[in-house]
Design a protein around this motif. Structure first.
Motif, short mmCIF file in Angstrom:
data_model
loop_
_atom_site.label_atom_id
_atom_site.label_comp_id
_atom_site.label_asym_id
_atom_site.label_seq_id
_atom_site.Cartn_x
_atom_site.Cartn_y
_atom_site.Cartn_z
N PHE A 74 -17.44 15.00 -50.82
CA PHE A 74 -17.09 14.90 -52.23
C PHE A 74 -15.36 15.22 -51.88
CE2 PHE A 74 -20.95 17.78 -53.14
CZ PHE A 74 -21.74 17.18 -52.81
N HIS A 75 -14.86 14.98 -50.98
CA HIS A 75 -13.54 14.51 -51.17
C HIS A 75 -12.68 13.65 -50.72
CE1 HIS A 75 -12.85 19.09 -51.47
NE2 HIS A 75 -11.54 18.63 -52.32
N SER A 76 -14.14 12.83 -50.90
CA SER A 76 -13.46 10.82 -50.67
C SER A 76 -14.18 10.33 -52.23
CB SER A 76 -14.58 10.61 -49.29
OG SER A 76 -15.54 10.75 -50.06
N GLY A 77 -13.44 9.05 -51.48
CA GLY A 77 -13.79 8.35 -52.33
C GLY A 77 -12.75 8.37 -53.64
N TYR A 78 -11.68 8.63 -53.64
CA TYR A 78 -10.44 8.96 -55.01
C TYR A 78 -9.65 9.22 -54.25
CZ TYR A 78 -10.92 14.31 -54.96
OH TYR A 78 -11.03 15.55 -54.44
N GLU A 79 -8.09 9.54 -54.53
CA GLU A 79 -6.79 9.59 -54.72
C GLU A 79 -6.34 10.64 -54.41
OE1 GLU A 79 -2.34 8.53 -54.91
OE2 GLU A 79 -3.44 7.21 -56.32
N LEU A 80 -6.45 11.42 -53.16
CA LEU A 80 -6.42 12.64 -52.61
C LEU A 80 -5.44 13.33 -53.36
CD1 LEU A 80 -7.84 13.22 -49.40
CD2 LEU A 80 -8.95 13.95 -51.50
N ARG A 81 -5.31 15.11 -54.15
CA ARG A 81 -4.30 15.39 -54.74
C ARG A 81 -3.03 16.35 -53.32
NH1 ARG A 81 -7.49 17.84 -59.29
NH2 ARG A 81 -8.79 18.36 -57.19
N ASP A 82 -2.29 17.03 -53.82
CA ASP A 82 -1.71 18.08 -52.48
C ASP A 82 -2.81 18.77 -51.85
OD1 ASP A 82 0.42 16.32 -52.82
OD2 ASP A 82 1.41 18.30 -53.60
N LYS A 83 -3.50 19.70 -53.47
CA LYS A 83 -4.68 20.44 -53.45
C LYS A 83 -5.63 20.07 -53.41
CE LYS A 83 -7.94 23.66 -56.12
NZ LYS A 83 -8.46 23.55 -55.19
N ASP A 84 -6.20 18.06 -52.10
CA ASP A 84 -7.23 18.05 -52.06
C ASP A 84 -6.60 18.04 -50.92
OD1 ASP A 84 -8.90 17.75 -54.37
OD2 ASP A 84 -7.75 15.70 -54.41
N ILE A 85 -6.11 17.85 -49.96
CA ILE A 85 -5.43 17.08 -48.78
C ILE A 85 -4.79 19.46 -48.51
CG2 ILE A 85 -3.27 16.90 -47.53
CD1 ILE A 85 -3.14 15.06 -49.59
N HIS A 86 -5.06 19.91 -49.07
CA HIS A 86 -4.36 21.49 -49.07
C HIS A 86 -6.47 21.93 -48.10
CE1 HIS A 86 -5.17 25.91 -49.51
NE2 HIS A 86 -3.65 25.60 -48.69
N ASP A 87 -7.10 22.15 -49.37
CA ASP A 87 -8.66 22.12 -48.99
C ASP A 87 -9.02 21.74 -48.17
OD1 ASP A 87 -8.10 23.52 -51.51
OD2 ASP A 87 -9.20 22.12 -52.41
N LEU A 88 -8.58 20.52 -47.90
CA LEU A 88 -9.02 19.42 -46.00
C LEU A 88 -8.63 19.90 -45.05
CD1 LEU A 88 -9.72 15.46 -47.07
CD2 LEU A 88 -11.56 17.33 -46.79
N SER A 89 -7.36 20.30 -44.94
CA SER A 89 -6.98 21.11 -43.31
C SER A 89 -7.23 22.48 -43.24
CB SER A 89 -5.05 20.94 -44.09
OG SER A 89 -5.27 21.82 -44.64
N ILE A 90 -8.13 22.98 -43.94
CA ILE A 90 -8.72 24.14 -43.92
C ILE A 90 -10.14 23.95 -43.70
CG2 ILE A 90 -9.62 26.70 -45.34
CD1 ILE A 90 -7.24 26.47 -47.64
N LEU A 91 -10.20 23.10 -44.32
CA LEU A 91 -11.91 22.73 -43.54
C LEU A 91 -12.03 22.31 -42.03
CD1 LEU A 91 -13.30 21.07 -46.38
CD2 LEU A 91 -14.11 23.43 -46.00
N ASP A 92 -10.78 21.28 -42.01
CA ASP A 92 -10.67 21.29 -40.33
C ASP A 92 -9.86 22.34 -39.77
OD1 ASP A 92 -10.32 18.65 -38.89
OD2 ASP A 92 -8.43 19.06 -38.89
N ALA A 93 -9.45 23.01 -40.24
CA ALA A 93 -9.05 24.20 -38.92
C ALA A 93 -10.38 24.70 -38.68
CB ALA A 93 -7.84 25.50 -39.59
N ILE A 94 -11.14 25.27 -39.83
CA ILE A 94 -12.22 26.16 -39.49
C ILE A 94 -13.23 25.22 -38.69
CG2 ILE A 94 -14.23 27.14 -40.61
CD1 ILE A 94 -12.44 27.69 -43.84
N SER A 95 -13.48 24.11 -38.67
CA SER A 95 -14.31 23.55 -37.73
C SER A 95 -13.95 23.59 -36.40
CB SER A 95 -14.34 22.33 -38.79
OG SER A 95 -13.21 21.06 -38.27
N LYS A 96 -12.77 23.15 -36.75
CA LYS A 96 -12.35 23.45 -35.12
C LYS A 96 -12.60 24.96 -34.42
CE LYS A 96 -9.27 19.64 -35.16
NZ LYS A 96 -7.72 19.39 -35.65
N SER A 97 -12.73 26.54 -35.10
CA SER A 97 -12.46 27.65 -34.32
C SER A 97 -13.92 27.87 -34.36
CB SER A 97 -12.74 28.57 -35.74
OG SER A 97 -12.56 28.64 -37.15
#
Length: 60
Positions: free
Chosen positions: A37-60
């Motif tokens: 759902f965070h794809s297909g559009y220009e990411l805002r700073d908030k979106d980049i932040h959200d995706l970085s959290i999801l990435d960190a969670i998926s690695k733990s």
């Protein structure tokens, strides 16, 4: 889900799940769904932040 141009989206079942909070099961969007759902559009700073959290969670 209807789209703005009159079409239709079929979401995959694994885009949705549940989480338990204070003993209650709560419907939610899965990490995979949030990434899609965070794809297909220009990411805002908030979106980049959200995706970085999801990435960190998926690695733990």
């Amino acid at each position: 889900q209807a789209d703005l141009d009159g079409g239709w989206y079929e979401f995959q079942p694994d885009y949705f799940g549940t989480a338990v909070f204070e003993g209650r099961s709560i419907p939610c969007i899965s990490a995979k769904g949030q990434q899609v759902f965070h794809s297909g559009y220009e990411l805002r700073d908030k979106d980049i932040h959200d995706l970085s959290i999801l990435d960190a969670i998926s690695k733990s």
